[in-house]
Design a protein around this motif. Structure first.
Motif, PDB file in Angstrom:
ATOM      1  N   GLY A  86       0.624  -1.167   0.105  1.00 57.51           N
ATOM      2  CA  GLY A  86      -0.113  -0.113  -0.001  1.00 57.51           C
ATOM      3  C   GLY A  86       0.818   1.368  -0.174  1.00 57.51           C
ATOM      4  N   THR A  87       2.019   1.373  -0.043  1.00 56.38           N
ATOM      5  CA  THR A  87       3.013   2.522   0.068  1.00 56.38           C
ATOM      6  C   THR A  87       3.560   2.793  -1.340  1.00 56.38           C
ATOM      7  N   TRP A  88       3.400   1.795  -2.468  1.00 55.28           N
ATOM      8  CA  TRP A  88       3.776   2.078  -3.778  1.00 55.28           C
ATOM      9  C   TRP A  88       2.752   3.103  -4.400  1.00 55.28           C
ATOM     10  N   GLN A  89       3.108   4.377  -4.628  1.00 51.72           N
ATOM     11  CA  GLN A  89       2.024   5.134  -5.236  1.00 51.72           C
ATOM     12  C   GLN A  89       1.529   4.586  -6.410  1.00 51.72           C
ATOM     13  N   GLY A  90       0.000   4.715  -6.397  1.00 54.95           N
ATOM     14  CA  GLY A  90      -0.745   4.372  -7.608  1.00 54.95           C
ATOM     15  C   GLY A  90      -0.808   2.874  -7.884  1.00 54.95           C
ATOM     16  N   VAL A  91      -0.297   1.809  -6.991  1.00 50.86           N
ATOM     17  CA  VAL A  91      -0.176   0.369  -7.284  1.00 50.86           C
ATOM     18  C   VAL A  91      -1.008  -0.258  -6.065  1.00 50.86           C
ATOM     19  N   SER A  92      -1.969  -1.092  -6.551  1.00 46.68           N
ATOM     20  CA  SER A  92      -2.744  -1.907  -5.883  1.00 46.68           C
ATOM     21  C   SER A  92      -2.693  -3.268  -6.358  1.00 46.68           C
ATOM     22  N   CYS A  93      -2.831  -4.312  -5.495  1.00 41.94           N
ATOM     23  CA  CYS A  93      -2.771  -5.792  -5.877  1.00 41.94           C
ATOM     24  C   CYS A  93      -4.147  -6.260  -5.454  1.00 41.94           C
ATOM     25  N   ASP A  94      -4.123  -7.505  -6.153  1.00 40.37           N
ATOM     26  CA  ASP A  94      -5.522  -8.350  -5.673  1.00 40.37           C
ATOM     27  C   ASP A  94      -5.421  -9.051  -4.638  1.00 40.37           C
ATOM     28  N   THR A  95      -6.032  -8.393  -3.761  1.00 35.90           N
ATOM     29  CA  THR A  95      -6.262  -9.013  -2.032  1.00 35.90           C
ATOM     30  C   THR A  95      -7.373  -9.849  -2.091  1.00 35.90           C
ATOM     31  N   ASP A  96      -8.451  -9.766  -3.045  1.00 38.67           N
ATOM     32  CA  ASP A  96      -9.768 -10.701  -2.961  1.00 38.67           C
ATOM     33  C   ASP A  96      -9.578 -12.075  -3.167  1.00 38.67           C
ATOM     34  N   THR A  97      -8.522 -12.360  -4.152  1.00 38.15           N
ATOM     35  CA  THR A  97      -8.131 -13.907  -4.218  1.00 38.15           C
ATOM     36  C   THR A  97      -7.023 -13.882  -3.615  1.00 38.15           C
ATOM     37  N   GLN A  98      -6.349 -13.423  -3.068  1.00 38.31           N
ATOM     38  CA  GLN A  98      -5.126 -13.398  -2.531  1.00 38.31           C
ATOM     39  C   GLN A  98      -3.915 -13.901  -3.204  1.00 38.31           C
ATOM     40  N   THR A  99      -4.034 -13.352  -4.591  1.00 38.59           N
ATOM     41  CA  THR A  99      -2.994 -13.889  -5.496  1.00 38.59           C
ATOM     42  C   THR A  99      -2.049 -12.938  -5.489  1.00 38.59           C
ATOM     43  N   TYR A 100      -2.459 -11.600  -5.009  1.00 43.11           N
ATOM     44  CA  TYR A 100      -1.454 -10.390  -4.847  1.00 43.11           C
ATOM     45  C   TYR A 100      -0.630 -10.128  -6.060  1.00 43.11           C
ATOM     46  N   ARG A 101      -1.539 -10.447  -7.177  1.00 41.65           N
ATOM     47  CA  ARG A 101      -0.868  -9.740  -8.378  1.00 41.65           C
ATOM     48  C   ARG A 101      -1.148  -8.303  -8.550  1.00 41.65           C
ATOM     49  N   VAL A 102      -0.199  -7.437  -9.049  1.00 41.01           N
ATOM     50  CA  VAL A 102      -0.516  -6.128  -9.557  1.00 41.01           C
ATOM     51  C   VAL A 102      -1.722  -6.297 -10.688  1.00 41.01           C
ATOM     52  N   ASN A 103      -2.999  -5.464  -9.975  1.00 43.73           N
ATOM     53  CA  ASN A 103      -4.076  -5.411 -11.106  1.00 43.73           C
ATOM     54  C   ASN A 103      -4.604  -4.029 -11.480  1.00 43.73           C
ATOM     55  N   ASP A 104      -4.040  -2.971 -10.637  1.00 46.89           N
ATOM     56  CA  ASP A 104      -4.404  -1.512 -10.610  1.00 46.89           C
ATOM     57  C   ASP A 104      -2.975  -0.726 -10.693  1.00 46.89           C
ATOM     58  N   LEU A 105      -2.987   0.196 -11.989  1.00 50.41           N
ATOM     59  CA  LEU A 105      -2.051   1.085 -11.936  1.00 50.41           C
ATOM     60  C   LEU A 105      -2.716   2.336 -12.272  1.00 50.41           C
ATOM     61  N   ASP A 106      -2.572   3.295 -11.265  1.00 48.28           N
ATOM     62  CA  ASP A 106      -3.206   4.524 -11.285  1.00 48.28           C
ATOM     63  C   ASP A 106      -2.219   5.662 -11.109  1.00 48.28           C
ATOM     64  N   LEU A 107      -1.710   6.360 -12.413  1.00 45.84           N
ATOM     65  CA  LEU A 107      -0.670   7.491 -12.172  1.00 45.84           C
ATOM     66  C   LEU A 107      -1.312   8.729 -12.502  1.00 45.84           C
ATOM     67  N   PHE A 108      -1.336   9.663 -11.510  1.00 47.96           N
ATOM     68  CA  PHE A 108      -1.771  10.912 -11.806  1.00 47.96           C
ATOM     69  C   PHE A 108      -0.674  12.143 -11.716  1.00 47.96           C
ATOM     70  N   SER A 109      -0.703  13.221 -12.363  1.00 46.76           N
ATOM     71  CA  SER A 109       0.246  14.196 -12.134  1.00 46.76           C
ATOM     72  C   SER A 109       1.603  13.845 -11.785  1.00 46.76           C
ATOM     73  N   ILE A 110       2.033  13.217 -12.777  1.00 47.12           N
ATOM     74  CA  ILE A 110       3.549  12.419 -12.505  1.00 47.12           C
ATOM     75  C   ILE A 110       4.462  13.521 -13.505  1.00 47.12           C
ATOM     76  N   ASP A 111       5.425  14.116 -12.900  1.00 40.06           N
ATOM     77  CA  ASP A 111       6.217  15.296 -13.435  1.00 40.06           C
ATOM     78  C   ASP A 111       7.676  14.450 -13.981  1.00 40.06           C
ATOM     79  N   LEU A 112       7.600  13.853 -15.404  1.00 43.00           N
ATOM     80  CA  LEU A 112       8.525  13.257 -16.092  1.00 43.00           C
ATOM     81  C   LEU A 112       9.842  14.186 -16.200  1.00 43.00           C
TER      82      LEU A 112
END
Length: 225
Positions: A86-112
């Motif tokens: 839960g500390t990696w910005q914009g990253v979520s994992c699948d906790t419902d099935t407890q596979t813990y695969r990254v299933n959500d990547l939400d990046l907003f206002s990133i200054d490249l």
């Protein structure tokens, strides 16, 4: 006068006790060392196996970060930490099935630090169902065809960037797509008629672009509703 030498002679019983004491001391030291090694091994094993993040997903995310020039906003993507904690910005994992695969990547206002295209390493996140890149001015190039390799993707948002070019027809290969939002980029050309073949598509937005040509019937229906 000759100096006297005093010679102490230990009794057999005393000698035996000394030997036994040394053996006990040596045995205790061995037991203590073994115990400490066991604790250390257990700690290392527990540490290495307590991380929930899939190592392939973590490597893909770190590569994605590198291919975007290691922006400061992604400093929380630390290789020594768990990407599913839960500390990696914009990253979520699948906790419902407890596979813990990254299933959500939400990046907003990133200054490249400089202009970069969408990194190809995104395709190494095969369980991704939500992918959003929003308000990233230095995100350039086109919408890459390799996004169609994300066959579990349901929600795709690429908004408020400098992405240009045409919308790839290969998006129609992602049969799981439910919502597509390409608003406020620099897209040109026609809206692919192949998007009409997406069986689960219920929403599409492409405001703020320079698209031309007719709107496919199904897409027109979605826009009206």
């Amino acid at each position: 006068m000759m100096p006297c030498m005093i010679l102490y002679i230990c009794s057999p019983r005393h000698t035996t006790e000394m030997i036994n004491n040394k053996m006990i001391s040596s045995s205790s030291s061995t037991i203590l060392t073994t115990h400490l090694l066991l604790i250390l091994t257990t700690h290392l094993f527990t540490t290495s196996h307590s991380e929930k993040c899939n190592p392939d997903d973590k490597n893909a995310l770190l590569q994605f970060k590198k291919q975007l020039g290691n922006p400061n906003q992604l400093s929380s993507w630390n290789p020594t930490t768990d990407c599913c904690n839960g500390t990696w910005q914009g990253v979520s994992c699948d906790t419902d099935t407890q596979t813990y695969r990254v299933n959500d990547l939400d990046l907003f206002s990133i200054d490249l630090p400089q202009p970069y295209p969408i990194p190809p390493s995104i395709t190494n996140l095969p369980f991704l169902f939500y992918f959003s890149l929003s308000n990233i001015p230095n995100l350039v190039g086109t919408i890459p065809e390799f996004i169609s390799n994300l066959t579990n993707l349901r929600y795709l948002y690429i908004t408020q960037t400098n992405i240009s070019g045409e919308i790839p027809t290969t998006l129609s290969q992602i049969k799981t797509l439910v919502t597509v939002d390409f608003s406020y980029n620099k897209l040109t050309g026609p809206l692919p008629a192949t998007l009409s073949s997406l069986p689960n598509l219920v929403g599409i937005t492409f405001d703020g672009n320079q698209l031309t040509g007719p709107i496919p019937e199904k897409i027109y229906f979605l826009l009206r509703h």
